[in-house]
Design a protein around this motif. Structure first.
Motif, PDB file in Angstrom:
ATOM      1  N   UNK A 153     -57.169  42.678  29.246  1.00  0.00           N
ATOM      2  CA  UNK A 153     -55.476  42.460  29.470  1.00  0.00           C
ATOM      3  C   UNK A 153     -55.261  41.186  28.458  1.00  0.00           C
ATOM      4  N   UNK A 154     -54.056  41.179  27.636  1.00  0.00           N
ATOM      5  CA  UNK A 154     -55.270  40.407  26.113  1.00  0.00           C
ATOM      6  C   UNK A 154     -53.227  39.045  26.655  1.00  0.00           C
ATOM      7  N   UNK A 155     -52.177  40.169  27.399  1.00  0.00           N
ATOM      8  CA  UNK A 155     -50.736  39.161  26.860  1.00  0.00           C
ATOM      9  C   UNK A 155     -49.954  39.508  28.502  1.00  0.00           C
ATOM     10  N   UNK A 156     -49.240  39.275  28.813  1.00  0.00           N
ATOM     11  CA  UNK A 156     -48.393  38.594  29.716  1.00  0.00           C
ATOM     12  C   UNK A 156     -47.067  39.521  30.007  1.00  0.00           C
ATOM     13  N   UNK A 157     -46.350  40.190  30.677  1.00  0.00           N
ATOM     14  CA  UNK A 157     -44.568  40.537  30.712  1.00  0.00           C
ATOM     15  C   UNK A 157     -44.347  40.307  31.821  1.00  0.00           C
ATOM     16  N   UNK A 158     -43.369  39.989  32.223  1.00  0.00           N
ATOM     17  CA  UNK A 158     -42.138  39.966  33.089  1.00  0.00           C
ATOM     18  C   UNK A 158     -41.323  40.476  33.113  1.00  0.00           C
ATOM     19  N   UNK A 159     -40.462  41.488  33.824  1.00  0.00           N
ATOM     20  CA  UNK A 159     -39.631  42.490  34.179  1.00  0.00           C
ATOM     21  C   UNK A 159     -38.294  41.322  33.316  1.00  0.00           C
ATOM     22  N   UNK A 160     -37.626  41.167  32.257  1.00  0.00           N
ATOM     23  CA  UNK A 160     -36.277  40.172  31.821  1.00  0.00           C
ATOM     24  C   UNK A 160     -35.513  40.290  32.550  1.00  0.00           C
ATOM     25  N   UNK A 161     -35.004  40.854  33.699  1.00  0.00           N
ATOM     26  CA  UNK A 161     -33.711  40.437  34.438  1.00  0.00           C
ATOM     27  C   UNK A 161     -34.645  40.312  36.235  1.00  0.00           C
ATOM     28  N   UNK A 162     -35.525  39.929  36.234  1.00  0.00           N
ATOM     29  CA  UNK A 162     -36.407  39.794  37.794  1.00  0.00           C
ATOM     30  C   UNK A 162     -36.254  38.209  37.851  1.00  0.00           C
ATOM     31  N   UNK A 163     -35.850  37.884  38.592  1.00  0.00           N
ATOM     32  CA  UNK A 163     -35.762  35.869  39.249  1.00  0.00           C
ATOM     33  C   UNK A 163     -36.837  35.719  38.000  1.00  0.00           C
ATOM     34  N   UNK A 164     -38.155  36.275  38.229  1.00  0.00           N
ATOM     35  CA  UNK A 164     -39.673  35.379  38.111  1.00  0.00           C
ATOM     36  C   UNK A 164     -39.515  35.084  36.726  1.00  0.00           C
ATOM     37  N   UNK A 165     -38.365  36.116  35.443  1.00  0.00           N
ATOM     38  CA  UNK A 165     -38.441  36.254  33.889  1.00  0.00           C
ATOM     39  C   UNK A 165     -38.108  34.484  33.966  1.00  0.00           C
ATOM     40  N   UNK A 166     -36.906  33.717  34.673  1.00  0.00           N
ATOM     41  CA  UNK A 166     -36.190  31.875  34.688  1.00  0.00           C
ATOM     42  C   UNK A 166     -37.046  31.682  34.878  1.00  0.00           C
ATOM     43  N   UNK A 167     -37.675  31.637  35.920  1.00  0.00           N
ATOM     44  CA  UNK A 167     -38.786  31.037  36.825  1.00  0.00           C
ATOM     45  C   UNK A 167     -39.935  30.851  36.073  1.00  0.00           C
ATOM     46  N   UNK A 168     -40.931  31.178  35.015  1.00  0.00           N
ATOM     47  CA  UNK A 168     -41.819  30.652  34.424  1.00  0.00           C
ATOM     48  C   UNK A 168     -41.220  30.318  32.805  1.00  0.00           C
ATOM     49  N   UNK A 169     -40.121  30.979  32.743  1.00  0.00           N
ATOM     50  CA  UNK A 169     -39.485  30.604  31.199  1.00  0.00           C
ATOM     51  C   UNK A 169     -39.613  28.957  31.022  1.00  0.00           C
ATOM     52  N   UNK A 170     -40.503  28.510  29.914  1.00  0.00           N
ATOM     53  CA  UNK A 170     -40.622  26.950  29.539  1.00  0.00           C
ATOM     54  C   UNK A 170     -39.469  26.624  28.814  1.00  0.00           C
ATOM     55  N   UNK A 171     -38.429  25.177  29.202  1.00  0.00           N
ATOM     56  CA  UNK A 171     -37.225  24.841  29.250  1.00  0.00           C
ATOM     57  C   UNK A 171     -36.814  25.106  27.052  1.00  0.00           C
ATOM     58  N   UNK A 172     -37.822  25.022  27.135  1.00  0.00           N
ATOM     59  CA  UNK A 172     -37.293  25.588  25.197  1.00  0.00           C
ATOM     60  C   UNK A 172     -36.943  27.082  24.806  1.00  0.00           C
ATOM     61  N   UNK A 173     -37.157  27.473  25.521  1.00  0.00           N
ATOM     62  CA  UNK A 173     -36.945  29.264  25.032  1.00  0.00           C
ATOM     63  C   UNK A 173     -36.145  29.875  26.098  1.00  0.00           C
ATOM     64  N   UNK A 174     -35.574  28.356  27.272  1.00  0.00           N
ATOM     65  CA  UNK A 174     -34.818  29.110  27.953  1.00  0.00           C
ATOM     66  C   UNK A 174     -33.169  30.247  27.445  1.00  0.00           C
ATOM     67  N   UNK A 175     -33.097  29.252  26.654  1.00  0.00           N
ATOM     68  CA  UNK A 175     -31.664  30.320  25.232  1.00  0.00           C
ATOM     69  C   UNK A 175     -32.129  31.478  24.669  1.00  0.00           C
TER      70      UNK A 175
END
Length: 877
Positions: free
Chosen positions: A317-339
């Motif tokens: 397992x070399x990377x990690x993916x979350x569903x874009x339209x799950x709440x989790x994506x927004x939660x994990x997202x670093x501030x500079x990548x929010x846009x």
RNA sequence: GCCGGGUUGGCGGAAUCGGCAGACGCGAUGGUCUCAAACACCAUUGUCCGCAAGGACGUGUGGGUUCAAGUCCCACACCCGGCACCA
């Protein structure tokens, strides 16, 4: 079209009614072979079989007799609550035959004709066997079609609905289905949907009905949400529009709680339900075994859990993916990548389901600016959001293993991510992701090693290690989602919930049910994104049942599949106004012994009904867990190789077919066409041929000249043997649902009897009567009018439907001689007539003495003779 | 890709206990009836060879087991249905 459009009907509907039968028919024929001109020479003459007149005649008689009324009339209301509500002997053997009830759109069509022809064979057979048979009728009368029709006609959906029901009911009557008409129910009647609302409240109280905001399937055409089951290939099952996603607050039933039981309990249905239905249900439930693994993610206190079926590949397992339209994506997202995430989300939401599923589409996604840690290797894994990960499957997040998963491979290519193989592909492997089995490689740390292990062993070892270290555990996951039951439409049962500003969700008290629909029509019903009920302000405003303060009704209605998820429980006491079903009656009749219906309900309806049964069982209302003991899925009626449709213009009109050939011939054609489960192509069939057979049978009954009650034991033995063998076979054929062969056997019996009359023992022989009576009873399962008419011609009073299933005399099944096949080297060279009791030695001598056998053998040395008396001798040289 | 079902005459289909393949029906062909046609009825109808007797071949393909395979076993092809970015 073919010959069907030309005047085939002449023989059947030109003549005057034939009330007097065949008085002037010749009874003596000149020579067996010269039967020319029999009856058919003058089809309109006094001996013609007038299909339409026969139908009219017996319909009236049957209406008076009500042969299939089982529920005691005074008790059908349920008011008396007697212990034995149907008035039948408490010890009587009961059977419950259920047809998937019709949806009242227009008149009955060919598909209905097939379904009910098949079901009626069983129902009528059970009646002949003397069982007390419940064969109810009702209508699934809520739903979108009625609503759309009402908008077009500017009226209330009830008008269209009940008019169609009246039409279908009359067609069913003419089609002579053996219904108990006193059971008749309509799901759109308040007296019915009151109890659908009761069901909702039961599930609500048990925590099985709940509301949540969710990304749901939205049909922009019908302006309503759809269940996953109603989305087919990304399109609305009903109107074909491309489905999009919306986040809305909706009501769900918690089917997922029952996933494992829905799967397990199928064991009891094995062999009784069609294999393909069980397969479809299994696929739909979609159980997979694997593991939950916890991944620490930067900036989050709790680890993120993923589900995987391949824990053995966790080292890769070399990377990690979350569903874009799950709440989790927004939660994990670093501030500079929010846009970037917001932009990507916008792009994802614009895409319809159809585009999203399009093949060969490049993987897309966006880096979230954080990293996760591989729990076994400690390696840092970049975290992405992507739409190839689904928000509502598993945990909405995955560990990506590009070397062993094709989707992850593709994603890694697009984003230039590392690929580490942990399964050794076979030599010469030139593919991308390798998903086959093989020895595990590159999978060892100081603490745990999977290297060299096969897939299953590696899984066991790694799961053990994860569990020991608190990093995960073995897990089961299901594809099945909860059932979305709320609809923003009018023509359904209102959801019996009141929303109170101070008390929240409040169930409508049971004694205030039903929550009736307000009387709306036409434009009031136009889809506008919220339920039409919301516009009916007087209806919406209500006082809170709990605090009495101002509150509002829930304005959604329930999916029609809720109506049909419990109707089989209502039929034994369809008019009980004190309870949804009477427990005593349900104990007597249920579960359903035989369910019959189309494959289109293989998943939705059957799964929901199974779920509701289990839920009601758990709530103490039922003592069984599966509603339908046996199931037949009749095939489709098609024409010229394709499903019938207006656009193809290949539709066959049921009414026209009945007009031309009569109900009996249409039913016979349906039943005779092939195995019930197979599709039948009307172009391959011959209703004219069916009618021809029915007329032959009818003529036979008219030929019988022995008196009623003549002792068959004095009759022709050869014919009696055919009759008794047919009866024996018929029983087995009906029981094993090979109805097409049943018809074939009845035809053989008619042929044999015809021969006996014309060139054998003659019409006065009591064996002929015995045979003709057997034909009438066998035929009563398939072609009730002709059977009744035969019965009358044979001197009996109606109704043949209750004449009783014939029995056979085992003594008449014993053969005096059987055919023995003599083969040399496996090739048939002679046939001998021998007594069934012949000994092996004698048979071998006889076989070897056969001239043709001798000629074939020539000088060859007989090495071996296999003798299986009395049927087979095989000589090996 | 995964899961399930299937493949038998010109057609729909029988034969699932390993023992006469093609029941029953449709269609076709010939005949009877008819001025004629239609309807009805009678006969024939797996393919090939043969005047016949009879013979050869034949249940998707290739192997195997067996005295004997449509039927059981192995491999493959094709068709139908379901699920499917389901980790």
């Amino acid at each position: 079209m073919n010959e069907q459009t030309t005047g085939l009907a002449g023989a059947v509907d030109d003549g005057p009614p034939d009330p007097s039968g065949d008085v002037r028919r010749r009874t003596q024929r000149a020579g067996g072979a010269g039967g020319a001109g029999r009856d058919g020479g003058d089809p309109t003459g006094p001996s013609a079989y007038d299909v339409q007149a026969v139908q009219e005649k017996w319909l009236k008689v049957w209406d008076g007799l009500d042969p299939f009324g089982v529920l005691r009339k005074g008790d059908a209301t349920g008011a008396t609550g007697s212990a034995d509500g149907d008035g039948a002997d408490a010890t009587a053997e009961r059977r419950y035959l259920l047809d998937m009830f019709p949806y009242p759109s227009g008149d009955l069509h060919m598909g209905h004709a097939e379904a009910w022809a098949l079901a009626d064979v069983i129902a009528r057979y059970w009646v002949q066997r003397g069982y007390v048979v419940l064969h109810p009728v009702g209508w699934d009368s809520f739903g979108l079609n009625a609503e759309n029709a009402a908008i077009k006609r500017n009226e209330n959906p009830a008008i269209w609905t009940y008019a169609n029901i009246a039409t279908q009911a009359e067609s069913f009557r003419r089609y002579a289905v053996s219904f108990d008409w006193s059971t008749r129910l309509h799901t759109s009647d308040p007296e019915y949907y009151r109890w659908t609302q009761w069901l909702f409240l039961q599930l609500y109280a048990a925590g099985l009905a709940y509301r949540k905001g969710a990304s749901v399937n939205w049909c922009p055409q019908d302006q309503t949400v759809l269940a996953n089951e109603q989305v087919v290939g990304g399109r609305c099952e009903r109107c074909g529009a491309e489905v999009t996603k919306r986040t809305l607050t909706q009501w769900f039933f918690k089917v997922t709680d029952y996933a494992q039981r829905l799967l397990d309990d199928m064991a009891a249905l094995e062999g009784r339900w069609p294999a393909r239905i069980l397969t479809m249900q299994r696929n739909w439930i979609g159980r997979s075994e694997g593991a939950h693994i916890d991944f620490a993610v930067e900036g989050r206190a709790e680890p993120v859990t993923v589900f995987t079926t391949r824990p053995d590949t966790v080292f890769g397992a070399t990377f990690f993916v979350v569903a874009a339209d799950a709440a989790l994506a927004e939660e994990l997202c670093a501030p500079e990548q929010r846009g970037a995430l917001a932009e990507y989300l916008e792009q994802v939401r614009r895409a319809t389901e159809v585009e999203r599923l399009a093949e060969g589409r490049d993987k897309t996604g966006v880096f979230l600016g954080v990293h996760a840690t591989n729990p076994v290797t400690g390696a840092s894994m970049p975290v992405y959001a992507a739409d190839y990960v689904l928000p509502d499957y598993g945990t909405g997040a995955i560990m990506a293993v590009p070397a062993e998963d094709q989707r992850d491979w593709e994603f890694a290519q697009v984003f230039g991510l590392p690929v580490v193989r942990t399964v050794q592909p076979p030599a010469g492997w030139a593919g991308e992701a390798y998903t086959g089995d093989g020895p595990t490689i590159n999978s060892a740390t100081d603490e745990v090693s999977l290297d060299g292990l096969g897939r299953e062993a590696a899984k066991r070892v790694v799961i053990e290690w994860l569990e020991a270290n608190g990093l995960g555990q073995g897990a089961i996951n299901f594809r099945l989602r909860d059932w979305l039951v709320s609809r923003q439409r009018y023509w359904g049962p209102p959801i019996p919930i009141v929303h109170c500003p101070s008390c929240g969700e409040v169930p409508v008290p049971e004694d205030q049910l039903p929550v009736r629909l307000p009387d709306l029509k036409g434009a009031d019903l136009l889809p506008k994104g919220v339920s039409p009920l919301a516009a009916s302000e007087d209806w919406v405003r209500v006082s809170c049942p709990r605090c009495g303060g101002p509150a509002e009704r829930d304005t959604d209605t329930m999916d029609t599949f809720v109506d049909s998820s419990w109707y089989y429980l209502r039929y034994p006491t369809p008019h009980d106004d004190t309870q949804p079903f009477d427990p005593a009656a349900v104990r007597r009749w249920l579960p359903v012994d035989q369910y019959v219906g189309g494959v289109e309900h293989a998943i939705l309806h059957l799964l929901y009904a199974r779920f509701v049964t289990k839920a009601l069982h758990d709530l103490g209302h039922l003592d069984f867990v599966e509603p339908f003991t046996a199931l037949i899925n009749q095939g489709e009626v098609i024409n010229e190789g394709k499903g019938m449709s207006k656009t193809l213009g290949n539709g066959v009109d049921l009414g026209e077919q009945i007009e031309r050939y009569g109900v009996d011939a249409v039913r016979l054609t349906m039943v005779f066409a092939g195995p019930p489960e197979d599709d039948i192509d009307w172009a391959d069939l011959s209703p004219a041929g069916s009618l021809r057979f029915l007329q032959r049978a009818w003529r036979l009954a008219g030929d019988v000249s022995s008196p009623v009650g003549a002792d068959p034991r004095a009759g022709d033995e050869a014919l009696r043997k055919v009759t008794h063998r047919t009866v024996r076979d018929a029983t087995e054929l009906v029981e094993s649902k090979r109805f097409n062969v049943l018809v074939a056997k009845a035809m053989e019996l008619v042929n044999a009897t015809r021969k006996a009359v014309d060139s054998g023992c003659g019409a006065a022989d009591p064996a002929v009567r015995e045979a003709a009576e057997a034909v009438a009873v066998l035929l009563s399962l398939v072609s009730p009018y002709t059977a009744e008419e035969m019965w009358e011609r044979l001197g009996h009073a109606p109704t043949v439907a209750k004449a009783g299933w014939p029995t056979f005399d085992p003594a008449l099944l014993v053969e005096e001689s059987v055919t023995c096949v003599v083969s040399v080297q496996g090739k048939v060279r002679a046939k001998l007539q021998v007594p069934p009791t012949i000994g092996a030695d004698e048979l071998q001598d006889l076989a070897l003495a056969e001239p043709n056998v001798q000629r074939t053998l020539g000088d060859a040395v007989v090495r071996k003779v296999v003798v299986r008396p009395p049927r087979v001798v095989n000589i090996v040289i």
